[in-house]
Design an enzyme around this catalytic site. Structure first.
Site: not given
Ligand code: NAD
Length: 349
Positions: A81, A182-184, A186
């Site tokens: 890292k 969380g519906v971003g 992932v």
């Molecule tokens: P993202 O930003 O696209 O989506 C996250 C969502 O969570 C957003 O819509 C946000 O509004 C919502 N959110 C934040 N705080 C919240 C809460 N307290 N209650 C409800 N919803 C809430 O992020 P992502 O890329 O989907 O990542 C989500 C998680 O997965 C993170 O922990 C990230 O570290 C982990 N992750 C992501 C990836 C990847 O490929 N994107 C890979 C491994 C792990």
């Protein structure tokens, strides 16, 4: 700055490098935890830290995490890292990025960088102008790489299905109630896979409009963000924040299974035992959410096609089942078992 090996998060890291380029405004750390399985892969974090020890601690902790994650993903990659110590205004100049690329390049491929907090896709392209030891560059047509979100969502979907089979004894996802926090990128991708498979979905997001729009598309129910952790469902899938399995939330859970994509779901290691003590099946986060790293790593290592990425992601349920088998046999909670398996894979077991 305290010597790295005196810090609690030092774990016999193979190397810890500090780079200073005052003309470019660069202070950076590259921590190489292990190259046992291959080049130390892990992203670069660009962050303003309260002091250098905090930056070093982050580099040590995150690089060890990458060793474990890459090993359990079945990748020929070790763990590393980089941390760039940003100023309070998070100034990031082209000269700083170029100096950082030289730092990465000086490792001759022992460390391979990627995106992390504070580093954009464009930064990665710019770092790639100064070193070839960079992953996550834009993909060729049909090739691995690019946005890791959809690959992560696919792996989490397969992992949730495995957890449903293991925890509920059901082969079919149809009618199974999954609550997604969380519906971003992932969580949204996971919801689409689950909806297609006939699951009953309850969604929550801090961005209520986002949850509402997706629920309308998929025929799902929406609850307030603060209510999702206590909903009665078959599966809770945390896909937003870390540290959501903690002293406060674990006693209030009303699900037999927790399986989701968020990183660092356990607030502290002992919360793995607390979840187990409640009789809840837990899918260790860095195992179930490895789809994205598989996508990025296979682009760097093999210039693989997307089909090869999906084939590797299809191995996630087997790894989870191996963890749950050992957990059942030993009584140790799944997160502890996953760490132990990872340590063995990197030659430290
Ligand atoms: P993202 O930003 O696209 O989506 C996250 C969502 O969570 C957003 O819509 C946000 O509004 C919502 N959110 C934040 N705080 C919240 C809460 N307290 N209650 C409800 N919803 C809430 O992020 P992502 O890329 O989907 O990542 C989500 C998680 O997965 C993170 O922990 C990230 O570290 C982990 N992750 C992501 C990836 C990847 O490929 N994107 C890979 C491994 C792990």
């Amino acid at each position: 700055m305290t010597a790295p090996w005196m810090l609690p998060d030092f774990d016999d890291h193979e190397a810890v490098h500090i780079f200073r380029d005052p003309a470019a405004g660069l202070t950076a750390i590259i921590a190489i935890h292990s190259t046992h399985l291959g080049p130390a892969g892990g992203g670069t974090r660009f962050w303003h830290y309260v002091d250098p020890n905090a930056a070093m601690t982050d580099a040590l902790r995150l690089s060890r995490g990458m060793s474990y994650k890459n090993a359990m993903a079945g990748l020929a990659m070790g763990g590393g890292k980089a941390v760039i110590l940003a100023d309070a205004d998070l100034n990031k100049s082209p000269a700083l990025i170029a100096a950082f690329a030289r730092a990465v390049d000086s490792q001759g491929g022992r460390y391979v960088t990627a995106q992390d907090v504070g580093i954009s896709a464009q930064d990665i392209i710019d770092i790639g102008k100064g070193t070839r030891f960079v992953s996550g560059l834009p993909p060729r047509a049909g090739g691995a790489g690019g946005d890791p979100g959809p690959s992560t969502a696919l792996g989490v979907f397969l992992g949730v299905k495995a957890a449903i089979k293991r925890g509920l004894g059901k082969d079919d996802v149809a009618g199974v109630h999954v609550a997604i926090q969380g519906v971003g990128s992932v969580g949204g991708g996971l919801a689409r896979h689950l909806a297609k498979a006939g699951a009953k979905l309850t969604l929550a997001d801090r961005d209520a409009a986002r949850a509402k729009a997706l629920a309308a598309e998929l025929g799902a129910t929406v609850v307030n963000a603060e209510d999702i952790m206590t909903i009665e469902a078959d599966v809770l899938s945390p896909c937003a924040l870390g540290a959501i399995l903690n002293d406060h939330s674990i006693p209030a859970l009303k699900v037999p299974v927790v399986a989701g994509g968020a990183n660092n779901q356990l607030a502290r290691p002992e919360h793995g035992a607390a979840v187990q003590a409640r009789g809840i099946l837990y899918a260790p986060d860095y195992v179930i959410n490895a789809g994205g790293i598989i996508n990025v790593a296979l682009q760097y290592l093999d210039d693989a096609d997307h089909a090869a990425v999906d084939a590797k992601i299809a191995g996630i349920p087997d790894r989870l089942n191996a963890i749950w088998d050992e957990s059942a046999a030993t009584g140790d909670h799944p997160a502890m078992v996953a760490d132990r398996m990872a340590q063995k894979l990197i030659g430290r077991g």
